[in-house]
Design a protein around this motif. Structure first.
Motif, PDB file in Angstrom:
ATOM      1  N   THR A   1      32.745 -81.844 -99.527  1.00  7.62           N
ATOM      2  CA  THR A   1      31.635 -81.933 -98.570  1.00  7.62           C
ATOM      3  C   THR A   1      32.128 -82.420 -97.207  1.00  7.62           C
ATOM      4  O   THR A   1      31.731 -81.910 -96.156  1.00  7.62           O
ATOM      5  N   LEU A   2      33.021 -83.418 -97.240  1.00  7.55           N
ATOM      6  CA  LEU A   2      33.573 -83.955 -95.998  1.00  7.55           C
ATOM      7  C   LEU A   2      34.390 -82.899 -95.264  1.00  7.55           C
ATOM      8  O   LEU A   2      34.251 -82.726 -94.043  1.00  7.55           O
TER       9      LEU A   2
ATOM     10  N   ALA B   1      32.207 -80.414 -93.538  1.00  8.28           N
ATOM     11  CA  ALA B   1      31.627 -80.951 -92.300  1.00  8.28           C
ATOM     12  C   ALA B   1      32.640 -80.901 -91.161  1.00  8.28           C
ATOM     13  O   ALA B   1      32.297 -80.573 -90.020  1.00  8.28           O
TER      14      ALA B   1
ATOM     15  N   LYS C   1      30.862 -89.785 -88.902  1.00  9.73           N
ATOM     16  CA  LYS C   1      29.509 -89.264 -89.099  1.00  9.73           C
ATOM     17  C   LYS C   1      29.271 -88.849 -90.543  1.00  9.73           C
ATOM     18  O   LYS C   1      28.132 -88.870 -91.031  1.00  9.73           O
ATOM     19  N   ASN C   2      30.349 -88.471 -91.208  1.00  7.83           N
ATOM     20  CA  ASN C   2      30.217 -87.950 -92.569  1.00  7.83           C
ATOM     21  C   ASN C   2      30.930 -88.840 -93.598  1.00  7.83           C
ATOM     22  O   ASN C   2      31.327 -88.383 -94.656  1.00  7.83           O
TER      23      ASN C   2
ATOM     24  N   ALA D   1      33.053 -77.371 -89.992  1.00  4.72           N
ATOM     25  CA  ALA D   1      31.896 -76.958 -89.189  1.00  4.72           C
ATOM     26  C   ALA D   1      31.989 -77.486 -87.766  1.00  4.72           C
ATOM     27  O   ALA D   1      31.424 -76.896 -86.839  1.00  4.72           O
ATOM     28  N   GLY D   2      32.701 -78.599 -87.586  1.00  3.46           N
ATOM     29  CA  GLY D   2      32.846 -79.177 -86.253  1.00  3.46           C
ATOM     30  C   GLY D   2      33.979 -78.588 -85.445  1.00  3.46           C
ATOM     31  O   GLY D   2      34.156 -78.943 -84.269  1.00  3.46           O
TER      32      GLY D   2
ATOM     33  N   LEU E   1      33.820 -87.111 -86.165  1.00  2.00           N
ATOM     34  CA  LEU E   1      33.305 -86.266 -87.247  1.00  2.00           C
ATOM     35  C   LEU E   1      33.422 -86.957 -88.600  1.00  2.00           C
ATOM     36  O   LEU E   1      32.494 -86.921 -89.420  1.00  2.00           O
TER      37      LEU E   1
ATOM     38  N   ALA F   1      29.805 -88.850 -97.182  1.00  2.00           N
ATOM     39  CA  ALA F   1      29.804 -87.566 -97.896  1.00  2.00           C
ATOM     40  C   ALA F   1      30.067 -87.806 -99.382  1.00  2.00           C
ATOM     41  O   ALA F   1      30.898 -88.637 -99.759  1.00  2.00           O
TER      42      ALA F   1
END
Length: 303
Positions: free
Chosen positions: A142-143, A146, A133-134, A149-150, A130, A137
């Motif tokens: 923001t990170l 994310a 992927k970010n 959200a995972g 995760l 950010a």
């Protein structure tokens, strides 16, 4: 005469009470002795360790397969029972990949069915994926969003893994490790990294609670290593804030992860700045053994 009669009755009642009190104590003592006689320790433990690189033992200078070889030694020396360890750890595995190996490897399944104790690591690679992927950010907020959200995806994968484990072994206690932040000593100013790890640890702890015969083992203090005091950590934060400016933070992160910058955590391997070393695995083993002692009736006593 009346006083004598009253005194006689009182003495009689006291005698009867004492007699029944002695009999009650004797009965309780007999019940206790019978209970102790009926409790028998197992003579052998089949311990199955499954998970990612923390189970495989990456970074272990002693070549004891990380915590798995060490916990077997602790059990043998403290309880005088023999222990067989089957280690199914694989570096890089996410929770769904651990499950895939279990579903496709008959040897894995066979050993799991015979296990008296199951120990597992999970979540570190799910979180790392995760973060990668970010990685671009635009802000810490923001990170973190994310990562949050995972959470649901990881929660579902971990639940599926535990359900799968239980389909092969419904009785053995499961000891589930949490994770730690190996980057802390170099990026102490990034409190979001610690928060992200704690979010995933909460999922592991909740999954253990829902199982009913699983127990969460925290190893988060690996994050801090030898930096145990508030003053020491504040100093690290100050140093990190000045050295890891926004202009060179990506370069600094790369230097740590590729081993170009020496490790500062005395519990983390100098080979990769990421996995535990001998001290780190000793700490993991201590945390695991302390939890196992509390739940010894689940695995040490014959049912």
């Amino acid at each position: 005469m009346r006083k004598f009669a009253i005194s006689f009755i009182a003495i009689l009642l006291i005698g009867i009470g004492a007699f029944y009190g002695i009999k009650t104590w004797e009965n309780q003592k007999n019940n206790l002795n019978n209970s102790q006689k009926s409790v028998q320790k197992v003579s052998h433990i089949n311990l199955v360790a499954l998970g990612d690189s923390l189970t495989e033992g990456v970074g272990d200078e002693k070549k004891m397969k990380g915590y798995s070889g060490r916990i077997a030694k602790e059990i043998r020396s403290n309880y005088d029972v023999s222990v067989t360890v089957s280690n199914f750890g694989k570096a890089g595995d996410r929770s769904d990949q651990i499950q895939k190996r279990l579903d496709t490897q008959q040897k894995f399944q066979t050993h799991l069915k015979k296990a008296n104790v199951i120990v597992m690591t999970s979540g570190g690679n799910d979180l790392q994926q995760l973060l990668l992927k970010n990685v671009l950010a635009t802000s810490q907020k923001t990170l973190s969003a994310a990562v949050a959200a995972g959470q649901q995806s990881y929660q579902q994968k971990l639940s599926a893994l535990i359900k799968d484990i239980r389909s092969y072994n419904s009785d053995a206690p499961i000891f589930i490790f949490g994770n730690y932040n190996p980057l802390y000593v170099h990026f102490a100013d990034r409190s979001d990294f610690n928060a992200d790890v704690k979010l995933f640890n909460a999922i592991n702890a909740d999954a253990a609670k829902k199982d009913g015969n699983a127990y969460f083992v925290s190893i988060f203090d690996l994050t801090y290593g030898q930096f145990k005091t508030v003053a020491q950590r504040k100093k690290l934060v100050k140093e990190a804030a000045s050295s890891n400016s926004s202009s060179n933070s990506n370069a600094a992160m790369t230097a740590v992860l590729t081993g170009q910058k020496g490790v500062s955590n005395a519990w983390i391997s100098t080979e990769d700045n990421y996995h535990p070393n001998n001290k780190g695995y000793n700490y993991m083993t201590t945390q695991l053994f302390n939890k196992m002692k509390k739940e010894a009736k689940q695995w040490l006593i014959k049912q």
